[in-house]
Write a protein that holds these residues in place. Structure first.
Motif, PDB file in Angstrom:
ATOM      1  N   GLY A 215       0.524  -0.959   0.292  1.00 10.47           N
ATOM      2  CA  GLY A 215      -0.048  -0.270   0.156  1.00 10.47           C
ATOM      3  C   GLY A 215       0.707   1.585   0.088  1.00 10.47           C
ATOM      4  O   GLY A 215       0.479   1.958  -0.624  1.00 10.47           O
ATOM      5  N   THR A 216       2.126   1.104   0.960  1.00 11.64           N
ATOM      6  CA  THR A 216       2.696   2.452   0.741  1.00 11.64           C
ATOM      7  C   THR A 216       3.566   2.399  -0.392  1.00 11.64           C
ATOM      8  O   THR A 216       3.506   3.715  -0.845  1.00 11.64           O
TER       9      THR A 216
ATOM     10  N   LYS B  25      -4.255  -6.365   2.834  1.00  9.58           N
ATOM     11  CA  LYS B  25      -4.637  -6.850   3.783  1.00  9.58           C
ATOM     12  C   LYS B  25      -6.070  -7.398   3.587  1.00  9.58           C
ATOM     13  O   LYS B  25      -6.248  -9.037   4.551  1.00  9.58           O
TER      14      LYS B  25
HETATM   15  C1  LIG Z   1      -2.532  -0.715   5.895  1.00  4.91           C
HETATM   16  C2  LIG Z   1      -2.067   1.030   5.248  1.00  4.91           C
HETATM   17  C3  LIG Z   1      -1.073   1.522   4.604  1.00  4.91           C
HETATM   18  C4  LIG Z   1       0.414   0.572   4.560  1.00  4.91           C
HETATM   19  O1  LIG Z   1       0.526   0.147   3.823  1.00  4.91           O
HETATM   20  P1  LIG Z   1       1.192  -1.593   3.557  1.00  4.91           P
HETATM   21  O2  LIG Z   1       0.758  -2.044   2.144  1.00  4.91           O
HETATM   22  O3  LIG Z   1       0.991  -1.974   4.451  1.00  4.91           O
HETATM   23  O4  LIG Z   1       2.803  -0.629   2.915  1.00  4.91           O
HETATM   24  C5  LIG Z   1      -1.525   3.083   4.628  1.00  4.91           C
HETATM   25  N1  LIG Z   1      -2.571   3.270   4.321  1.00  4.91           N
HETATM   26  C6  LIG Z   1      -3.863   2.730   4.690  1.00  4.91           C
HETATM   27  C7  LIG Z   1      -5.285   3.281   5.134  1.00  4.91           C
HETATM   28  C8  LIG Z   1      -3.801   1.355   5.547  1.00  4.91           C
HETATM   29  O5  LIG Z   1      -4.530   0.783   6.110  1.00  4.91           O
END
Ligand SMILES: *Cc1c(COP(=O)(O)O)cnc(C)c1O
Length: 414
Positions: free
Chosen positions: A101-102, A243
């Motif tokens: 996500g990052t 996730k």
């Molecule tokens: C988990 C999360 C991230 C980070 O995502 P990763 O896949 O862990 O890098 C960013 N924004 C939100 C809202 C998240 O829940």
């Protein structure tokens, strides 16, 4: 499980492996689906000897790559599966399967800065709520752009009036919406903020949705309008693969439009047959194959069922906690329940992230109800919590919390 555990010849590794299997289904605090359906994939992969190949998705998934050993074709198919779920025009997308996500936020913010620079000589400002994921603040720093953190209300919503106060309409606006904030699981009210933005038609705007968790399940519910590009007119979106979707390692998807992609700086890289616009050179081909496999093996209907079940289980957890007099809160369409902080032993056993918030009387923790947090596990958790509560202490916490809540005018959910 223990007796059938096959030794690697490295006792410390075996020990670790057994411990992980023991802990797996107690992971309630982090938004990662632990119901993984990839065993058949791995079996197919190893049985056919693909495990001796070093694959790499270097380059743009939408152009003919230079290497022979990519899974770009499947990467395009993954993106084409997701594009309509977020109401992107299938003929007008660019995207990739990301590392996380990052990584998707990184591209959203970087592409946003470049897009806005193509519209104006003035430096853009990034606006994001203080309840959003920290990666957005980090990435503003990385881009060396001005960050204006918009205060959030007690339930976590970016406060529209504060946004308006902070907005400088003479400079380009890069806004990141939290589609599911990290701790309280709130969805920023895009309509309200967009209405403020609309007062300044001359101001260049780029909207990125940080939808790491909620962007996984919302498309499968009747509330999918929240992440619809047609409705919300955003420019890019980032969603995590590990996730909601059940990837067994970090991954994600990033989607944007061709217009945004084409506004990016071009670096012509002849040895990749490519015009490289994304940040990473080498990217995982294996995670793409696993993502594609999940689309085929789990897919739309099961994800829709899981989304519904998760939200139902979230309500079940909230009711169960309330039934033992335990104070907790959930935002609308969220699978995150935040609660007064349980005893330390519970926080450690279930890996519950902690927070301190005066508006709720002090110490908090949260639980994210992913697919593996079933009603049976919720019953067991609540019973475990009940036996660890010291009644007099809990009453003190409840009084302090209720007093703090009453002191404010919390319109929603109370
Ligand atoms: C988990 C999360 C991230 C980070 O995502 P990763 O896949 O862990 O890098 C960013 N924004 C939100 C809202 C998240 O829940």
């Amino acid at each position: 499980m223990d007796n059938s555990f096959k030794t690697s010849g490295f006792p410390e590794l075996d020990e670790w492996g057994k411990e992980i299997l023991d802990r797996q289904y107690r992971e309630y605090g982090y938004p990662v689906n632990q119901n993984i359906a990839l065993r058949d994939f791995y079996k197919w992969y190893v049985d056919n000897g693909l495990d001796v190949v070093s694959l790499n998705n270097v380059g743009d998934p939408f152009s003919e790559g230079a290497t022979l050993l990519s899974s770009h074709k499947f990467e395009r198919e993954v993106l084409q599966f997701f594009a309509p779920l977020y109401d992107f025009d299938p003929d007008d997308i660019w995207g990739m399967v990301t590392n996380s996500g990052t990584d998707g936020n990184n591209h959203g913010i970087y592409f946003g800065v470049k897009y806005l620079k193509s519209k104006s000589d003035k430096a853009p400002i990034l606006y994001v709520s203080d309840e959003a994921h920290y990666s957005n603040m980090r990435l503003a720093d990385l881009q060396n752009i001005e960050l204006r953190l918009v205060p959030s209300d007690a339930m976590g919503f970016m406060i529209p009036e504060k946004f308006e106060e902070l907005l400088d309409p003479t400079r380009p606006c890069l806004i990141v919406y939290a589609i599911g904030s990290t701790f309280k699981g709130v969805i920023d009210d895009q309509d309200k903020i967009n209405a403020i933005i609309a007062k300044y038609p001359e101001m260049p705007v780029y909207r990125h949705l940080d939808a790491a968790l909620f962007g996984g399940y919302l498309p499968f519910t009747k509330h999918r309008g929240i992440i619809s590009r047609n409705k919300m007119h955003y420019d890019s979106i980032s969603v995590s693969g590990h996730k909601f979707f059940g990837m067994d390692e970090p991954a994600g998807i990033f989607l944007t439009t061709k217009t945004v992609f084409e506004s990016q700086t071009s670096y012509n890289i002849p040895y990749l047959n490519d015009n490289m616009k994304m940040i990473s050179c080498s990217r995982s081909a294996l995670s793409v194959l696993k993502f594609w496999w999940l689309i085929k093996k789990v897919g739309y209907d099961k994800w829709a069922q899981q989304a519904e079940q998760m939200l139902e289980n979230t309500k079940y957890l909230q009711k169960s906690l309330e039934s033992i007099g335990y104070l907790c809160w959930t935002n609308e369409l969220s699978n995150t329940v935040f609660l007064t902080r349980p005893p330390r032993i519970m926080v450690a056993k279930y890996a519950l992230p902690i927070e301190y918030e005066e508006r709720f009387g002090g110490d908090l923790a949260h639980i994210v109800v992913m697919q593996h947090v079933t009603k049976e596990r919720i019953d067991a958790f609540v019973e475990d919590l009940r036996i660890h509560i010291i009644p007099e202490k809990q009453q003190e916490v409840n009084e302090r919390t209720l007093k703090a809540i009453k002191a404010q005018n919390l319109k929603r959910f109370f």
